[in-house]
Every structure is written in C-alpha cells, then in structure tokens.
Enzyme design. Sequence first.
Site, PDB file in Angstrom:
ATOM      1  CB  THR A  11     -12.378  -0.908   5.959  1.00 44.20           C
ATOM      2  OG1 THR A  11     -12.488   0.214   5.076  1.00 44.20           O
ATOM      3  CG2 THR A  11     -12.169  -0.432   7.379  1.00 44.20           C
ATOM      4  CE1 TYR A 151      -9.448   9.853  -6.596  1.00 46.79           C
ATOM      5  CE2 TYR A 151      -8.911   9.459  -8.898  1.00 46.79           C
ATOM      6  CZ  TYR A 151      -8.813   9.105  -7.566  1.00 46.79           C
ATOM      7  OH  TYR A 151      -8.067   8.007  -7.199  1.00 46.79           O
ATOM      8  CE  LYS A 155      -5.941   9.494  -5.020  1.00 46.32           C
ATOM      9  NZ  LYS A 155      -5.281   8.844  -3.867  1.00 46.32           N
TER      10      LYS A 155
HETATM   11  P1  NDP Z   1     -11.904   1.440  -1.715  1.00 46.10           P
HETATM   12  O1  NDP Z   1     -13.146   2.254  -1.804  1.00 46.10           O
HETATM   13  O2  NDP Z   1     -12.019  -0.030  -1.864  1.00 46.10           O
HETATM   14  O3  NDP Z   1     -11.135   1.767  -0.342  1.00 46.10           O
HETATM   15  C1  NDP Z   1     -11.048   3.070   0.163  1.00 46.10           C
HETATM   16  C2  NDP Z   1     -10.540   3.022   1.598  1.00 46.10           C
HETATM   17  O4  NDP Z   1     -10.379   4.371   2.060  1.00 46.10           O
HETATM   18  C3  NDP Z   1     -11.498   2.315   2.535  1.00 46.10           C
HETATM   19  O5  NDP Z   1     -10.780   1.491   3.414  1.00 46.10           O
HETATM   20  C4  NDP Z   1     -12.152   3.463   3.299  1.00 46.10           C
HETATM   21  O6  NDP Z   1     -12.446   3.075   4.640  1.00 46.10           O
HETATM   22  C5  NDP Z   1     -11.028   4.501   3.317  1.00 46.10           C
HETATM   23  N1  NDP Z   1     -11.608   5.838   3.471  1.00 46.10           N
HETATM   24  C6  NDP Z   1     -12.363   6.525   2.580  1.00 46.10           C
HETATM   25  N2  NDP Z   1     -12.802   7.663   3.121  1.00 46.10           N
HETATM   26  C7  NDP Z   1     -12.281   7.722   4.379  1.00 46.10           C
HETATM   27  C8  NDP Z   1     -12.390   8.650   5.446  1.00 46.10           C
HETATM   28  N3  NDP Z   1     -13.103   9.772   5.334  1.00 46.10           N
HETATM   29  N4  NDP Z   1     -11.742   8.373   6.609  1.00 46.10           N
HETATM   30  C9  NDP Z   1     -11.021   7.241   6.750  1.00 46.10           C
HETATM   31  N5  NDP Z   1     -10.888   6.319   5.775  1.00 46.10           N
HETATM   32  C10 NDP Z   1     -11.523   6.556   4.613  1.00 46.10           C
HETATM   33  O7  NDP Z   1     -10.928   2.051  -2.836  1.00 46.10           O
HETATM   34  P2  NDP Z   1      -9.410   1.690  -3.279  1.00 46.10           P
HETATM   35  O8  NDP Z   1      -8.849   0.603  -2.460  1.00 46.10           O
HETATM   36  O9  NDP Z   1      -9.430   1.539  -4.743  1.00 46.10           O
HETATM   37  O10 NDP Z   1      -8.718   3.081  -2.947  1.00 46.10           O
HETATM   38  C11 NDP Z   1      -7.568   3.201  -2.117  1.00 46.10           C
HETATM   39  C12 NDP Z   1      -6.691   4.306  -2.659  1.00 46.10           C
HETATM   40  O11 NDP Z   1      -6.243   3.959  -3.962  1.00 46.10           O
HETATM   41  C13 NDP Z   1      -7.380   5.664  -2.787  1.00 46.10           C
HETATM   42  O12 NDP Z   1      -6.483   6.673  -2.373  1.00 46.10           O
HETATM   43  C14 NDP Z   1      -7.654   5.773  -4.282  1.00 46.10           C
HETATM   44  O13 NDP Z   1      -7.725   7.114  -4.703  1.00 46.10           O
HETATM   45  C15 NDP Z   1      -6.432   5.060  -4.825  1.00 46.10           C
HETATM   46  N6  NDP Z   1      -6.529   4.580  -6.202  1.00 46.10           N
HETATM   47  C16 NDP Z   1      -7.514   3.693  -6.569  1.00 46.10           C
HETATM   48  C17 NDP Z   1      -7.566   3.253  -7.878  1.00 46.10           C
HETATM   49  C18 NDP Z   1      -8.654   2.338  -8.365  1.00 46.10           C
HETATM   50  O14 NDP Z   1      -8.828   2.247  -9.595  1.00 46.10           O
HETATM   51  N7  NDP Z   1      -9.372   1.644  -7.495  1.00 46.10           N
HETATM   52  C19 NDP Z   1      -6.569   3.676  -8.857  1.00 46.10           C
HETATM   53  C20 NDP Z   1      -5.598   4.605  -8.362  1.00 46.10           C
HETATM   54  C21 NDP Z   1      -5.570   5.014  -7.074  1.00 46.10           C
HETATM   55  P3  NDP Z   1     -13.825   3.387   5.401  1.00 46.10           P
HETATM   56  O15 NDP Z   1     -14.896   3.557   4.364  1.00 46.10           O
HETATM   57  O16 NDP Z   1     -14.034   2.206   6.296  1.00 46.10           O
HETATM   58  O17 NDP Z   1     -13.545   4.634   6.171  1.00 46.10           O
HETATM   59  C1  8X3 Z   2      -8.423   5.802  -9.802  1.00 50.81           C
HETATM   60  C2  8X3 Z   2      -8.290   5.448 -11.240  1.00 50.81           C
HETATM   61  O1  8X3 Z   2      -8.871   6.159 -13.621  1.00 50.81           O
HETATM   62  O2  8X3 Z   2     -10.691   6.038 -12.049  1.00 50.81           O
HETATM   63  O3  8X3 Z   2      -7.450   6.694  -9.372  1.00 50.81           O
HETATM   64  O4  8X3 Z   2      -9.113   7.820 -11.904  1.00 50.81           O
HETATM   65  S1  8X3 Z   2      -9.297   6.414 -12.225  1.00 50.81           S
END
Ligand code: NDP
Ligand code: 8X3
Length: 250
Positions: A11, A151, A155
């Site tokens: 999403t 967190y 990870k």
């Molecule tokens: P967003 O917040 O933009 O997206 C997170 C997604 O996870 C949404 O689609 C949300 O959907 C879904 N989600 C969260 N909680 C739930 C739940 N309980 N059930 C089902 N779906 C869930 O963040 P990102 O795109 O940045 O994050 C995606 C992944 O990348 C994560 O695993 C994050 O840890 C990882 N990541 C992100 C980084 C960053 O700097 N942004 C760096 C490294 C890793 P909805 O709310 O509709 O349920």
């Molecule tokens: C998300 C990146 O640096 O905020 O995994 O942990 S950071």
Amino acid sequence: MTKIAFITGATSGIGLATARDLAKNNYNLIVCGRRSERLNALKDELKGQAEVYPLTFDVRDREAVEEAIAGLPAKWQEIDVLVNNAGNAHGLDPIQEGSIDDWEAMIDINVKGLLYVSRAIIPGMVERRKGHIVNIGSLAGKEVYPRGNVYSATKHAVDALNKGMRIDLNGHGIKVTAINPGLVETEFSEVRFKGDKDRAGQVYQGYKALEAEDIAEIITFTVTRPPHVVMSDVLILPLAQASSTLVNKE
Ligand code: NDP
Ligand code: 8X3
C-alpha cells in the site's frame, strides 16, 4: 510467461513501488496490506498492465494470514515470487524508556508476520521445486544505531531468517534474497514518529535519500536473473550514507 508475485506491504513505499515495477515486467500481483482502499486503487491503476489480486490482512493476525492465503483462487496459488516487505519501525527511544507496545508491534509485524506469511507460501514452492523469496531487511539488520535497539533486533532477525531459509531450502530449487536498504524516503519515518510529519521530514533533509523506486528496480533485477544465479544479500545505500550513524548532510 507471466509469473505471480505476492507482495506484503504493497500500500505504500517500497512494496507499492515494487508492485508497479514488477507489473511492467510481466508479473501478475497479489498485493497485501491493511488499507484495502489503497490496494483497490492499485488494482485500478495497473488495469491493462497486470492482473492484480488485493488481499487485505494484518500480518500480525496468524489466522487471517492463513485463511487469506489458503483461500486464494486456484489461478493465484502458484506463487513464483514472495516479497516479504511489510514492516515498520515504531518509536525511537533508548531501551530504558522504550514503549513495550512499540516493541511488540515491531516483533509481531517484522518478524512473526514475515514468518506467518512465509510458512503459508513456502510449502507450495517446495512442492513445485520453484520459487523466489525476497526478504526486505535493512542496514539496521547489519548494524545497531542509538535508539534503534528493538527495530534493529527485528531486522537482525530477518537477516538470520534469510540465511536460515537459504540453508533449509537448499536443494529445493528455491532462491532466497535479502534486500537491505539504508535510508529510503517513504512513509517509514511518519509511522516511526506516529504521524509527526515534521519530525519525519527531518530524517530526509540535507541529502538525497533513496527512493522506493530505487529499491523496486533492484528487486526486479534480482528476480529476473537466470535460473542458476542468486543475489543472496544486497546492501543499498544513498550516496550520502556511509553507515547507520554517518550521513553526510549539507
Ligand atoms: P512504509 O511505511 O511506506 O510501508 C510499510 C508497508 O508495510 C505498508 O504497505 C503497510 O501497509 C505495511 N504494513 C505495516 N504494518 C503492517 C501490518 N501490521 N500488516 C500488514 N501490512 C503492514 O515503509 P517502507 O516502504 O519504507 O517499508 C517497507 C519495508 O522496508 C519495511 O520492512 C521496512 O522495515 C524496510 N526498510 C525501510 C527503510 C526505509 O528507510 N524506509 C530502510 C530499510 C528497510 P498497511 O499500513 O496498509 O497495512
Ligand atoms: C530503515 C532504515 O536507518 O531508519 O530500516 O533504520 S533506518
């Protein structure tokens, strides 16, 4: 031939960008998340480009995960690619002040949710001797930074599970890839700071962070390698970032 990708957390952010990119690359998509209106909007957006099957569940709800996946129509059951992406950080506090609710959310979503989805999908891949699991870890799964404690622990768990999957699935014809991004500008920080957009925006100020599309393109690249090639562990950083704690800001 068109393949099927199952993407959790489609999403927003990385999951949404990955859905869009895989749609351009001959994938039909099972897209998951809690916000069903966004999943339906994505289905409309990709009309004519890819078939999209929205699946609404909270990854914390084990029964809902099992029922949603068991209830997939026959034509959607043979999943080629699983992108375990759903996840977030909740809070940024020193361990002695951390919110136990935040800790539980991160452990339940980032670790247990990933396991529930994987456990429901991997047996089919094993049976077909075919499939690719892409686990979205993080630089935070390689390093720990101040206040990142839980967190980062979740990870690190994803990092371990990625390795464990590769070991246990060796010999079953299944690829396992960890995608570990550094700072990506998505809704991530807004969720971490509970809707505080100003505080979230500051995380990405003074340098060019990665965009969700940068990660999506790399995911598409990994899942389109020849059958004998596995990208097992990919770390992706913005130019300005050398480590979790060293970001060259203007
Ligand atoms: P967003 O917040 O933009 O997206 C997170 C997604 O996870 C949404 O689609 C949300 O959907 C879904 N989600 C969260 N909680 C739930 C739940 N309980 N059930 C089902 N779906 C869930 O963040 P990102 O795109 O940045 O994050 C995606 C992944 O990348 C994560 O695993 C994050 O840890 C990882 N990541 C992100 C980084 C960053 O700097 N942004 C760096 C490294 C890793 P909805 O709310 O509709 O349920
Ligand atoms: C998300 C990146 O640096 O905020 O995994 O942990 S950071």
